[in-house]
Design a protein around this motif. Structure first.
Motif, mmCIF file in Angstrom:
data_model
loop_
_atom_site.group_PDB
_atom_site.id
_atom_site.type_symbol
_atom_site.label_atom_id
_atom_site.label_comp_id
_atom_site.label_asym_id
_atom_site.label_seq_id
_atom_site.Cartn_x
_atom_site.Cartn_y
_atom_site.Cartn_z
ATOM 1 N N ALA A 26 0.913 -1.358 0.003
ATOM 2 C CA ALA A 26 0.095 -0.030 0.183
ATOM 3 C C ALA A 26 0.898 1.140 -0.150
ATOM 4 O O ALA A 26 0.625 2.217 -0.611
ATOM 5 N N VAL A 27 2.050 1.253 0.785
ATOM 6 C CA VAL A 27 2.913 2.380 0.890
ATOM 7 C C VAL A 27 3.330 2.653 -0.554
ATOM 8 O O VAL A 27 3.770 3.799 -1.070
ATOM 9 N N VAL A 28 3.963 1.470 -1.228
ATOM 10 C CA VAL A 28 4.753 1.513 -2.500
ATOM 11 C C VAL A 28 3.753 1.871 -3.411
ATOM 12 O O VAL A 28 4.106 2.807 -4.437
ATOM 13 N N GLU A 29 2.637 1.650 -3.404
ATOM 14 C CA GLU A 29 1.693 1.810 -4.452
ATOM 15 C C GLU A 29 1.295 3.446 -4.347
ATOM 16 O O GLU A 29 0.870 4.274 -5.125
ATOM 17 N N ALA A 30 1.101 3.878 -3.189
ATOM 18 C CA ALA A 30 0.873 5.449 -2.706
ATOM 19 C C ALA A 30 2.073 6.050 -3.286
ATOM 20 O O ALA A 30 1.850 7.269 -3.617
ATOM 21 N N PHE A 53 12.072 3.317 -0.349
ATOM 22 C CA PHE A 53 12.714 3.207 -1.695
ATOM 23 C C PHE A 53 13.208 1.729 -1.838
ATOM 24 O O PHE A 53 13.268 1.194 -2.754
ATOM 25 N N LEU A 54 13.530 0.940 -0.714
ATOM 26 C CA LEU A 54 13.906 -0.197 -0.608
ATOM 27 C C LEU A 54 12.560 -1.192 -0.977
ATOM 28 O O LEU A 54 12.687 -2.060 -1.839
ATOM 29 N N TRP A 55 11.541 -0.843 -0.466
ATOM 30 C CA TRP A 55 10.109 -1.396 -0.644
ATOM 31 C C TRP A 55 9.608 -1.422 -2.310
ATOM 32 O O TRP A 55 9.477 -2.201 -2.845
ATOM 33 N N LEU A 58 12.227 -3.849 -4.323
ATOM 34 C CA LEU A 58 11.525 -4.993 -3.938
ATOM 35 C C LEU A 58 10.353 -5.242 -4.831
ATOM 36 O O LEU A 58 9.762 -6.216 -5.555
ATOM 37 N N TYR A 59 9.557 -4.337 -4.893
ATOM 38 C CA TYR A 59 8.034 -4.469 -5.584
ATOM 39 C C TYR A 59 8.344 -4.508 -7.246
ATOM 40 O O TYR A 59 7.748 -5.255 -7.810
ATOM 41 N N GLN A 60 9.223 -3.647 -7.626
ATOM 42 C CA GLN A 60 9.658 -3.540 -8.959
ATOM 43 C C GLN A 60 10.207 -4.866 -9.485
ATOM 44 O O GLN A 60 10.055 -5.316 -10.516
ATOM 45 N N ASP A 61 11.009 -5.593 -8.545
ATOM 46 C CA ASP A 61 11.709 -6.823 -8.940
ATOM 47 C C ASP A 61 10.708 -7.707 -8.739
ATOM 48 O O ASP A 61 11.053 -9.216 -8.971
ATOM 49 N N GLY A 62 9.537 -7.777 -8.221
ATOM 50 C CA GLY A 62 8.418 -8.730 -7.985
ATOM 51 C C GLY A 62 8.634 -9.485 -6.877
ATOM 52 O O GLY A 62 8.346 -10.653 -6.597
ATOM 53 N N LEU A 63 9.630 -9.088 -5.733
ATOM 54 C CA LEU A 63 9.785 -9.752 -4.564
ATOM 55 C C LEU A 63 9.004 -9.212 -3.322
ATOM 56 O O LEU A 63 9.095 -9.669 -2.396
ATOM 57 N N LEU A 64 8.141 -8.138 -3.687
ATOM 58 C CA LEU A 64 7.227 -7.728 -2.552
ATOM 59 C C LEU A 64 5.802 -8.320 -3.016
ATOM 60 O O LEU A 64 4.744 -7.359 -3.283
ATOM 61 N N GLY A 65 5.621 -9.487 -2.962
ATOM 62 C CA GLY A 65 4.265 -10.154 -3.487
ATOM 63 C C GLY A 65 3.298 -10.307 -2.111
ATOM 64 O O GLY A 65 3.670 -9.819 -1.326
ATOM 65 N N ASP A 66 2.251 -11.068 -2.522
ATOM 66 C CA ASP A 66 1.462 -11.458 -1.605
ATOM 67 C C ASP A 66 2.093 -12.488 -0.330
ATOM 68 O O ASP A 66 3.149 -12.972 -0.882
ATOM 69 N N ASP A 67 1.463 -12.608 0.735
ATOM 70 C CA ASP A 67 2.102 -13.466 1.755
ATOM 71 C C ASP A 67 2.110 -14.956 1.151
ATOM 72 O O ASP A 67 2.823 -15.584 1.535
ATOM 73 N N GLU A 68 1.173 -15.364 0.388
ATOM 74 C CA GLU A 68 1.249 -16.513 -0.231
ATOM 75 C C GLU A 68 1.238 -16.677 -1.862
ATOM 76 O O GLU A 68 0.841 -15.657 -2.219
ATOM 77 N N PRO A 69 2.025 -17.421 -2.056
ATOM 78 C CA PRO A 69 2.277 -17.661 -3.550
ATOM 79 C C PRO A 69 0.953 -17.866 -4.337
ATOM 80 O O PRO A 69 0.127 -18.519 -4.065
ATOM 81 N N ALA A 70 0.804 -17.314 -5.584
ATOM 82 C CA ALA A 70 -0.495 -17.389 -6.272
ATOM 83 C C ALA A 70 -0.181 -18.550 -7.394
ATOM 84 O O ALA A 70 0.784 -18.617 -7.928
ATOM 85 N N LEU A 71 -1.140 -19.406 -7.425
ATOM 86 C CA LEU A 71 -1.042 -20.842 -8.311
ATOM 87 C C LEU A 71 -1.947 -20.318 -9.768
ATOM 88 O O LEU A 71 -2.768 -19.877 -9.544
ATOM 89 N N LEU A 72 -1.183 -20.604 -10.727
ATOM 90 C CA LEU A 72 -1.646 -20.291 -11.998
ATOM 91 C C LEU A 72 -2.264 -21.767 -12.602
ATOM 92 O O LEU A 72 -1.801 -22.615 -12.276
ATOM 93 N N PRO A 73 -3.381 -21.337 -13.276
ATOM 94 C CA PRO A 73 -4.054 -22.718 -13.764
ATOM 95 C C PRO A 73 -3.280 -23.034 -15.095
ATOM 96 O O PRO A 73 -2.856 -22.352 -15.893
#
Length: 129
Positions: A26-30, A53-55, A58-73
C-alpha cells in the motif's frame, strides 16, 4: 547500541518494526501515484523514506508479493500430431587408395587422408627433389 559522538551517551535501539506485506504494498503503490513524493508518503506512514525506496525496488523486482504465492491454472493439451520419426543420415566415407611415386619413393595412402598431413608430406617430397 548507538553512540552519539557529541555527547558520548549511548542509547539502546528499539525493536525493528515488522510491517505486513499488505502495508508495504500500500505504501509503495501510494508512492507511485502521480504527483506523490516518497518523502511525504513515508512521513504520512511514520517510516523512513529510505525504507520506502527499498520496498519500491523489491516491488519492481517482483519480490514484494502477497504472503502466499499465487498458483496459475495450467492445461496440458495432447500434441496435434505425433512428431516425425528421425532418420539417420548416412554419409559416405570415400574409400580408395592414393599412390604417389616420386623417384625411388613410393607413398601409398588408403582410406581418407587428412588434408593437412597430406600437404606436409607432399611439401617434404617436393623439397627432396
Amino acid at each position: 547500541m548507538d553512540t552519539n559522538p557529541r555527547t558520548g551517551r549511548t542509547h539502546k535501539r528499539g525493536p525493528y518494526k515488522r510491517h505486513p506485506v499488505a502495508f508495504k504494498r500500500a505504501v509503495v503503490e501510494a508512492s507511485f501515484a502521480p504527483g506523490a513524493s516518497v518523502s511525504r508518503v513515508a512521513r504520512d506512514h511514520d517510516i523512513n523514506a529510505n525504507q520506502v525506496f527499498l520496498w519500491r525496488k523489491l516491488y519492481q523486482d517482483g519480490l514484494l508479493g502477497d504472503d502466499e504465492p499465487a498458483l496459475l491454472p495450467v492445461r496440458i493439451d495432447a500434441p496435434a500430431r505425433p512428431p516425425a520419426p528421425v532418420e539417420r543420415i548416412r554419409t559416405m566415407v570415400p574409400s580408395g587408395t592414393l599412390t604417389i611415386e616420386f623417384g625411388t619413393v613410393r607413398l601409398r595412402i588408403e582410406g581418407r587422408p587428412d588434408a593437412d598431413t597430406l600437404e606436409q608430406v607432399l611439401a617434404q617430397l617436393a623439397a627432396r627433389c
